[in-house]
Scaffold this motif. Structure first.
Motif, short mmCIF file in Angstrom:
data_model
loop_
_atom_site.label_atom_id
_atom_site.label_comp_id
_atom_site.label_asym_id
_atom_site.label_seq_id
_atom_site.Cartn_x
_atom_site.Cartn_y
_atom_site.Cartn_z
N GLN A 18 49.21 80.92 0.00
CA GLN A 18 48.14 81.87 -0.36
C GLN A 18 47.76 81.70 -1.83
N ASP A 19 48.74 81.57 -2.69
CA ASP A 19 48.46 81.38 -4.12
C ASP A 19 47.69 80.08 -4.35
N SER A 20 48.09 79.03 -3.66
CA SER A 20 47.44 77.74 -3.81
C SER A 20 45.99 77.79 -3.33
N VAL A 21 45.75 78.48 -2.22
CA VAL A 21 44.38 78.61 -1.71
C VAL A 21 43.55 79.47 -2.67
N THR A 22 44.15 80.47 -3.28
CA THR A 22 43.43 81.29 -4.26
C THR A 22 43.03 80.43 -5.46
N LYS A 23 43.93 79.58 -5.92
CA LYS A 23 43.60 78.67 -7.03
C LYS A 23 42.49 77.71 -6.61
N LEU A 24 42.55 77.25 -5.36
CA LEU A 24 41.49 76.39 -4.84
C LEU A 24 40.16 77.14 -4.84
N HIS A 25 40.17 78.37 -4.39
CA HIS A 25 38.95 79.18 -4.38
C HIS A 25 38.34 79.25 -5.78
N ASN A 26 39.18 79.50 -6.77
CA ASN A 26 38.70 79.59 -8.15
C ASN A 26 38.13 78.25 -8.62
N ALA A 27 38.80 77.16 -8.28
CA ALA A 27 38.34 75.83 -8.69
C ALA A 27 37.02 75.48 -8.01
N VAL A 28 36.89 75.82 -6.73
CA VAL A 28 35.65 75.54 -6.01
C VAL A 28 34.51 76.39 -6.58
N THR A 29 34.80 77.63 -6.89
CA THR A 29 33.78 78.50 -7.49
C THR A 29 33.28 77.91 -8.80
N GLN A 30 34.20 77.42 -9.62
CA GLN A 30 33.82 76.78 -10.89
C GLN A 30 32.98 75.54 -10.64
N ALA A 31 33.38 74.73 -9.67
CA ALA A 31 32.64 73.50 -9.37
C ALA A 31 31.25 73.81 -8.84
N LEU A 32 31.12 74.87 -8.07
CA LEU A 32 29.80 75.25 -7.57
C LEU A 32 28.91 75.77 -8.70
N SER A 33 29.52 76.47 -9.64
CA SER A 33 28.76 77.00 -10.78
C SER A 33 28.41 75.92 -11.79
N HIS A 34 29.32 74.98 -11.97
CA HIS A 34 29.16 73.91 -12.97
C HIS A 34 29.54 72.59 -12.29
N PRO A 35 28.63 72.01 -11.51
CA PRO A 35 28.99 70.82 -10.71
C PRO A 35 29.06 69.52 -11.51
N THR A 36 29.92 69.54 -12.51
CA THR A 36 30.16 68.32 -13.27
C THR A 36 31.23 67.50 -12.54
#
Length: 93
Positions: A18-36
């Motif tokens: 669950q913690d790992s998927v939450t970190k993934l969610h945060n990373a994906v959100t960042q990538a969607l906001s800033h798709p570098t």
């Protein structure tokens, strides 16, 4: 500030997933906001870790409790990350 649910957690493989998927969610959100390229690479690395954690989640679950939720959340984050590669998505910078 402590979260109340943290006192109830056992640090089981399901909790780790669950913690790992939450970190993934945060990373994906960042990538969607800033798709570098860097943000997308970080999200892809996080995806690898989350997949591994979710694969191991059943080992520490009691009766499969929480495993389905981890798998469902992982699938949703994979869909979100894949949307960056779809036609019309922002190009990598």
């Amino acid at each position: 500030m402590k979260h109340y649910e943290s006192s109830l957690r056992t640090n089981s493989t399901v909790d780790q997933a669950q913690d790992s998927v939450t970190k993934l969610h945060n990373a994906v959100t960042q990538a969607l906001s800033h798709p570098t390229e860097q943000m997308i690479d970080q999200a892809e690395n996080s995806l690898e870790h989350a997949e591994e954690a979710v694969r191991h989640a059943p080992e520490g679950s009691v009766g499969g409790h929480g495993v389905d939720l981890s798998e469902d959340r992982l699938a949703e984050e994979k869909r979100r990350l894949a949307s960056l590669d779809e036609p019309g998505a922002k190009a990598r910078s």
